[in-house]
Enzyme design. Structure first.
Site, PDB file in Angstrom:
ATOM      1  N   LYS A   1     -21.446  -0.583   1.074  1.00 28.93           N
ATOM      2  CA  LYS A   1     -20.629   0.268   1.954  1.00 28.93           C
ATOM      3  C   LYS A   1     -20.888   1.769   1.834  1.00 28.93           C
ATOM      4  O   LYS A   1     -20.133   2.567   2.378  1.00 28.93           O
ATOM      5  CB  LYS A   1     -19.149  -0.014   1.690  1.00 28.93           C
ATOM      6  CG  LYS A   1     -18.711   0.322   0.272  1.00 28.93           C
ATOM      7  CD  LYS A   1     -17.228   0.547   0.131  1.00 28.93           C
ATOM      8  CE  LYS A   1     -16.868   0.998  -1.253  1.00 28.93           C
ATOM      9  NZ  LYS A   1     -15.479   1.308  -1.468  1.00 28.93           N
TER      10      LYS A   1
ATOM     11  N   SER B   1     -14.732  -1.922  10.498  1.00 24.66           N
ATOM     12  CA  SER B   1     -14.455  -0.520  10.169  1.00 24.66           C
ATOM     13  C   SER B   1     -14.294   0.309  11.429  1.00 24.66           C
ATOM     14  O   SER B   1     -14.883  -0.002  12.472  1.00 24.66           O
ATOM     15  CB  SER B   1     -15.645   0.004   9.351  1.00 24.66           C
ATOM     16  OG  SER B   1     -15.612   1.405   9.274  1.00 24.66           O
TER      17      SER B   1
ATOM     18  N   TYR C   1     -25.143   1.518   7.818  1.00 22.83           N
ATOM     19  CA  TYR C   1     -23.940   0.815   7.350  1.00 22.83           C
ATOM     20  C   TYR C   1     -23.015   0.538   8.535  1.00 22.83           C
ATOM     21  O   TYR C   1     -22.587  -0.594   8.763  1.00 22.83           O
ATOM     22  CB  TYR C   1     -23.198   1.638   6.285  1.00 22.83           C
ATOM     23  CG  TYR C   1     -21.757   1.186   6.119  1.00 22.83           C
ATOM     24  CD1 TYR C   1     -21.467  -0.019   5.481  1.00 22.83           C
ATOM     25  CD2 TYR C   1     -20.692   1.918   6.664  1.00 22.83           C
ATOM     26  CE1 TYR C   1     -20.149  -0.463   5.370  1.00 22.83           C
ATOM     27  CE2 TYR C   1     -19.387   1.482   6.555  1.00 22.83           C
ATOM     28  CZ  TYR C   1     -19.120   0.296   5.910  1.00 22.83           C
ATOM     29  OH  TYR C   1     -17.824  -0.160   5.814  1.00 22.83           O
TER      30      TYR C   1
ATOM     31  N   LYS D   1     -21.826  -3.118  10.731  1.00 25.47           N
ATOM     32  CA  LYS D   1     -20.487  -3.620  11.084  1.00 25.47           C
ATOM     33  C   LYS D   1     -20.419  -3.919  12.586  1.00 25.47           C
ATOM     34  O   LYS D   1     -19.839  -4.927  13.009  1.00 25.47           O
ATOM     35  CB  LYS D   1     -19.406  -2.590  10.718  1.00 25.47           C
ATOM     36  CG  LYS D   1     -19.261  -2.379   9.220  1.00 25.47           C
ATOM     37  CD  LYS D   1     -18.722  -3.616   8.532  1.00 25.47           C
ATOM     38  CE  LYS D   1     -18.668  -3.475   7.033  1.00 25.47           C
ATOM     39  NZ  LYS D   1     -18.304  -4.696   6.337  1.00 25.47           N
TER      40      LYS D   1
HETATM   41  P1  NAD Z   1     -16.305  -2.691  -2.607  1.00 28.15           P
HETATM   42  O1  NAD Z   1     -17.716  -2.260  -2.787  1.00 28.15           O
HETATM   43  O2  NAD Z   1     -15.319  -2.259  -3.621  1.00 28.15           O
HETATM   44  O3  NAD Z   1     -16.228  -4.275  -2.474  1.00 28.15           O
HETATM   45  C1  NAD Z   1     -17.261  -5.030  -1.885  1.00 28.15           C
HETATM   46  C2  NAD Z   1     -17.634  -6.116  -2.881  1.00 28.15           C
HETATM   47  O4  NAD Z   1     -18.668  -6.932  -2.300  1.00 28.15           O
HETATM   48  C3  NAD Z   1     -18.188  -5.576  -4.190  1.00 28.15           C
HETATM   49  O5  NAD Z   1     -17.427  -6.107  -5.258  1.00 28.15           O
HETATM   50  C4  NAD Z   1     -19.641  -6.059  -4.240  1.00 28.15           C
HETATM   51  O6  NAD Z   1     -20.056  -6.335  -5.546  1.00 28.15           O
HETATM   52  C5  NAD Z   1     -19.577  -7.286  -3.345  1.00 28.15           C
HETATM   53  N1  NAD Z   1     -20.858  -7.649  -2.684  1.00 28.15           N
HETATM   54  C6  NAD Z   1     -21.683  -6.850  -1.972  1.00 28.15           C
HETATM   55  N2  NAD Z   1     -22.724  -7.551  -1.518  1.00 28.15           N
HETATM   56  C7  NAD Z   1     -22.558  -8.830  -1.953  1.00 28.15           C
HETATM   57  C8  NAD Z   1     -23.315 -10.033  -1.833  1.00 28.15           C
HETATM   58  N3  NAD Z   1     -24.485 -10.048  -1.172  1.00 28.15           N
HETATM   59  N4  NAD Z   1     -22.853 -11.163  -2.397  1.00 28.15           N
HETATM   60  C9  NAD Z   1     -21.681 -11.160  -3.096  1.00 28.15           C
HETATM   61  N5  NAD Z   1     -20.921 -10.063  -3.253  1.00 28.15           N
HETATM   62  C10 NAD Z   1     -21.361  -8.912  -2.698  1.00 28.15           C
HETATM   63  O7  NAD Z   1     -15.853  -2.217  -1.142  1.00 28.15           O
HETATM   64  P2  NAD Z   1     -14.415  -2.196  -0.489  1.00 28.15           P
HETATM   65  O8  NAD Z   1     -14.022  -0.782  -0.304  1.00 28.15           O
HETATM   66  O9  NAD Z   1     -13.498  -3.129  -1.178  1.00 28.15           O
HETATM   67  O10 NAD Z   1     -14.766  -2.756   0.952  1.00 28.15           O
HETATM   68  C11 NAD Z   1     -14.584  -4.126   1.292  1.00 28.15           C
HETATM   69  C12 NAD Z   1     -15.062  -4.338   2.700  1.00 28.15           C
HETATM   70  O11 NAD Z   1     -14.358  -3.478   3.592  1.00 28.15           O
HETATM   71  C13 NAD Z   1     -16.546  -4.020   2.912  1.00 28.15           C
HETATM   72  O12 NAD Z   1     -17.076  -4.957   3.836  1.00 28.15           O
HETATM   73  C14 NAD Z   1     -16.523  -2.641   3.516  1.00 28.15           C
HETATM   74  O13 NAD Z   1     -17.655  -2.395   4.298  1.00 28.15           O
HETATM   75  C15 NAD Z   1     -15.274  -2.714   4.373  1.00 28.15           C
HETATM   76  N6  NAD Z   1     -14.667  -1.413   4.656  1.00 28.15           N
HETATM   77  C16 NAD Z   1     -14.308  -0.610   3.613  1.00 28.15           C
HETATM   78  C17 NAD Z   1     -13.736   0.634   3.875  1.00 28.15           C
HETATM   79  C18 NAD Z   1     -13.359   1.560   2.750  1.00 28.15           C
HETATM   80  O14 NAD Z   1     -13.072   2.732   3.001  1.00 28.15           O
HETATM   81  N7  NAD Z   1     -13.280   1.115   1.505  1.00 28.15           N
HETATM   82  C19 NAD Z   1     -13.541   1.046   5.199  1.00 28.15           C
HETATM   83  C20 NAD Z   1     -13.905   0.186   6.233  1.00 28.15           C
HETATM   84  C21 NAD Z   1     -14.462  -1.062   5.948  1.00 28.15           C
HETATM   85  C1  UD1 Z   2     -16.514   7.272   5.688  1.00 24.63           C
HETATM   86  C2  UD1 Z   2     -17.624   6.744   6.535  1.00 24.63           C
HETATM   87  C3  UD1 Z   2     -17.183   5.481   7.242  1.00 24.63           C
HETATM   88  C4  UD1 Z   2     -16.691   4.458   6.216  1.00 24.63           C
HETATM   89  C5  UD1 Z   2     -15.605   5.093   5.359  1.00 24.63           C
HETATM   90  C6  UD1 Z   2     -15.188   4.179   4.243  1.00 24.63           C
HETATM   91  C7  UD1 Z   2     -18.993   8.696   7.174  1.00 24.63           C
HETATM   92  C8  UD1 Z   2     -19.415   9.582   8.289  1.00 24.63           C
HETATM   93  N1  UD1 Z   2     -18.057   7.757   7.479  1.00 24.63           N
HETATM   94  O1  UD1 Z   2     -15.433   7.634   6.543  1.00 24.63           O
HETATM   95  O2  UD1 Z   2     -18.261   4.941   7.970  1.00 24.63           O
HETATM   96  O3  UD1 Z   2     -16.181   3.310   6.873  1.00 24.63           O
HETATM   97  O4  UD1 Z   2     -16.082   6.306   4.771  1.00 24.63           O
HETATM   98  O5  UD1 Z   2     -16.211   3.982   3.325  1.00 24.63           O
HETATM   99  O6  UD1 Z   2     -19.465   8.817   6.064  1.00 24.63           O
HETATM  100  N2  UD1 Z   2     -14.325  15.028   2.968  1.00 24.63           N
HETATM  101  C9  UD1 Z   2     -14.388  16.303   2.399  1.00 24.63           C
HETATM  102  N3  UD1 Z   2     -14.935  16.425   1.161  1.00 24.63           N
HETATM  103  C10 UD1 Z   2     -15.410  15.352   0.444  1.00 24.63           C
HETATM  104  C11 UD1 Z   2     -15.309  14.068   1.021  1.00 24.63           C
HETATM  105  C12 UD1 Z   2     -14.774  13.938   2.284  1.00 24.63           C
HETATM  106  O7  UD1 Z   2     -13.989  17.279   3.024  1.00 24.63           O
HETATM  107  O8  UD1 Z   2     -15.906  15.534  -0.675  1.00 24.63           O
HETATM  108  C13 UD1 Z   2     -13.704  14.869   4.290  1.00 24.63           C
HETATM  109  C14 UD1 Z   2     -14.646  14.319   5.345  1.00 24.63           C
HETATM  110  O9  UD1 Z   2     -15.277  15.374   6.038  1.00 24.63           O
HETATM  111  C15 UD1 Z   2     -13.653  13.542   6.241  1.00 24.63           C
HETATM  112  C16 UD1 Z   2     -12.528  13.126   5.309  1.00 24.63           C
HETATM  113  O10 UD1 Z   2     -12.661  13.934   4.153  1.00 24.63           O
HETATM  114  O11 UD1 Z   2     -13.135  14.407   7.204  1.00 24.63           O
HETATM  115  C17 UD1 Z   2     -12.607  11.672   4.916  1.00 24.63           C
HETATM  116  O12 UD1 Z   2     -13.922  11.439   4.418  1.00 24.63           O
HETATM  117  P1  UD1 Z   2     -14.339  10.027   3.760  1.00 24.63           P
HETATM  118  O13 UD1 Z   2     -13.353   9.642   2.748  1.00 24.63           O
HETATM  119  O14 UD1 Z   2     -15.769  10.142   3.344  1.00 24.63           O
HETATM  120  O15 UD1 Z   2     -14.184   8.997   4.958  1.00 24.63           O
HETATM  121  P2  UD1 Z   2     -14.823   9.039   6.427  1.00 24.63           P
HETATM  122  O16 UD1 Z   2     -15.897  10.038   6.532  1.00 24.63           O
HETATM  123  O17 UD1 Z   2     -13.703   9.138   7.398  1.00 24.63           O
END
Ligand code: NAD
Ligand code: UD1
Length: 343
Positions: A87, A127, A152, A156
């Site tokens: 991610k 996402s 990435y 999605k």
């Molecule tokens: P995370 O990295 O903490 O969790 C993802 C887990 O998937 C990890 O534990 C990793 O080891 C495991 N993984 C990755 N590839 C794998 C594979 N091939 N086989 C088995 N396990 C595997 O991330 P998260 O923040 O918990 O995100 C979970 C889901 O939500 C992801 O699909 C991510 O893209 C999506 N998502 C996250 C956010 C965010 O801000 N955290 C935002 C939008 C979408």
């Molecule tokens: C990002 C990803 C998005 C992903 C999500 C969760 C990008 C462009 N988008 O969202 O695809 O699904 O993370 O993993 O990377 N910011 C600062 N200083 C920092 C970090 C962030 O000012 O050090 C600001 C960014 O400009 C943004 C906000 O904080 O406005 C949130 O940033 P972030 O947490 O990285 O999430 P997104 O960019 O929204």
């Protein structure tokens, strides 16, 4: 007999919180993870909170043989929640093939193995990034999916298209795609939270690491956006609220209440906060002064991403309950716990 649910990416940030919510709701969960971005310790931490230590299957879902073996073993499962993915947005720009092969490969393998074993309810982690730069705010589910800025994000969008093709080709499977906006925060117990490896890209862990002194300063990326304070606005949602949305979405599928073979829901709080508002909430809630400085824009950032989650409120009978202060406060409690600091 408890209903068995497979949680891929189950030791990760959102997967582990969802495992707790499901166990507390009476489900048996099996965690499936290759531990590429998480640790086995999470299993005991889930056990500490719930008094139930779930089973963990350590496999790489992008490898079909491993996936097939584990799914055969758990063919009595009734649903799958698929979190497993890589991610890191910036890393995906440098390693696009790794991201496509892992994220798309693990999705298609999981769907194939689910079908072979008769598991027909599937929830997918999507996402807000599938919208690219949206035309209007708040973003509804039917807004155009523009090309995301990163491999990435595109993985999605393509994943959603693959699942649309699948439900169009057969009637046996029911899918829910949940599009998360900006998940932050941690479990109240202090046992679970976000643990990024290396320098965090995302705002919340960067803030908490700056407050502990691991990072010298938080850089605020840009103050010349067309927003109320010139700073980008996002829709932050507490990870436990998000976990509860997964429980609702899964029960809707289990009760066969879904109205379409594939349903899509935006999951946000519906309220947008600028980075500066998050900083102020952090300082007010925790009493910690944050060292920050405004700098130039970050590539790929859009001015504003705020969800309309009305559809989820209505159809999933779910609403986020935790406010910004609870989000930043729990993230700080978690950071202090893992760093073992005393302030
Ligand atoms: P995370 O990295 O903490 O969790 C993802 C887990 O998937 C990890 O534990 C990793 O080891 C495991 N993984 C990755 N590839 C794998 C594979 N091939 N086989 C088995 N396990 C595997 O991330 P998260 O923040 O918990 O995100 C979970 C889901 O939500 C992801 O699909 C991510 O893209 C999506 N998502 C996250 C956010 C965010 O801000 N955290 C935002 C939008 C979408
Ligand atoms: C990002 C990803 C998005 C992903 C999500 C969760 C990008 C462009 N988008 O969202 O695809 O699904 O993370 O993993 O990377 N910011 C600062 N200083 C920092 C970090 C962030 O000012 O050090 C600001 C960014 O400009 C943004 C906000 O904080 O406005 C949130 O940033 P972030 O947490 O990285 O999430 P997104 O960019 O929204």
């Amino acid at each position: 007999m408890k209903t068995k649910v497979l949680i891929t990416g189950g030791t990760g940030y959102i997967g582990s919180h969802t495992a707790v919510t499901l166990i507390e709701a009476g489900y048996e969960v099996i965690l499936i993870d290759n531990l590429s971005n998480s640790s086995e310790n999470v299993v005991s931490r889930i056990g500490t909170i719930t008094k139930v230590k779930p089973e963990l299957e350590v496999i790489d879902l992008a490898k079909m043989e491993q996936c097939a073996t584990v799914f055969k073993r758990h063919q009595d499962a009734k649903a799958i929640i698929h979190f497993a993915a890589l991610k890191a947005v910036g890393e995906s720009v440098k390693k696009p093939l790794e991201y496509y092969s892992n994220n798309i490969g693990s999705l298609t393998n999981t769907l194939i193995c689910a079908k072979k074993n008769g598991i027909d309810k599937f929830i997918f982690s999507s996402s807000a990034t599938v919208f690219g730069e949206p035309d209007s705010i708040p973003i509804t589910e039917d807004a155009l999916r523009k090309r995301p800025f990163s491999p990435y994000g595109n993985s999605k969008k393509v994943s959603e298209e693959i699942m649309e093709d699948l439900v169009a080709s057969e009637s046996a499977v029911s899918i829910t795609s949940l599009r998360y906006f900006n998940p932050i925060g941690a479990h109240d117990s202090g046992e679970l939270g976000e643990l990024p490896s290396g320098v965090p890209n995302n705002l919340m862990p960067y803030i908490t690491q700056t407050a502990t002194g691991i990072r010298e300063k938080l850089w605020v990326y840009g103050d010349d956006y067309p927003t109320r304070d010139g700073i980008p606005i996002r829709d932050y949602i507490h990870v436990v609220d998000l976990a509860e949305a997964h429980l609702s979405a899964m029960e809707r599928l289990l009760k066969e209440e879904n109205e379409e073979p594939m349903e899509v829901f935006n999951l946000g709080s519906g309220v947008g906060y600028s980075v500066m508002e998050v900083i102020h909430a952090f300082e007010t809630t925790t009493g910690q002064k944050l060292n920050y400085e405004i700098t130039h824009r970050r590539n790929g950032d859009v001015p504003q991403l705020v969800a309309s989650s009305e559809l989820a409120y209505k159809k999933l009978d779910w609403k986020p309950k935790r406010n910004l202060s609870e989000m930043v406060g729990s993230a700080w409690a978690w950071e202090k716990k893992i760093r073992n600091t005393k302030n």
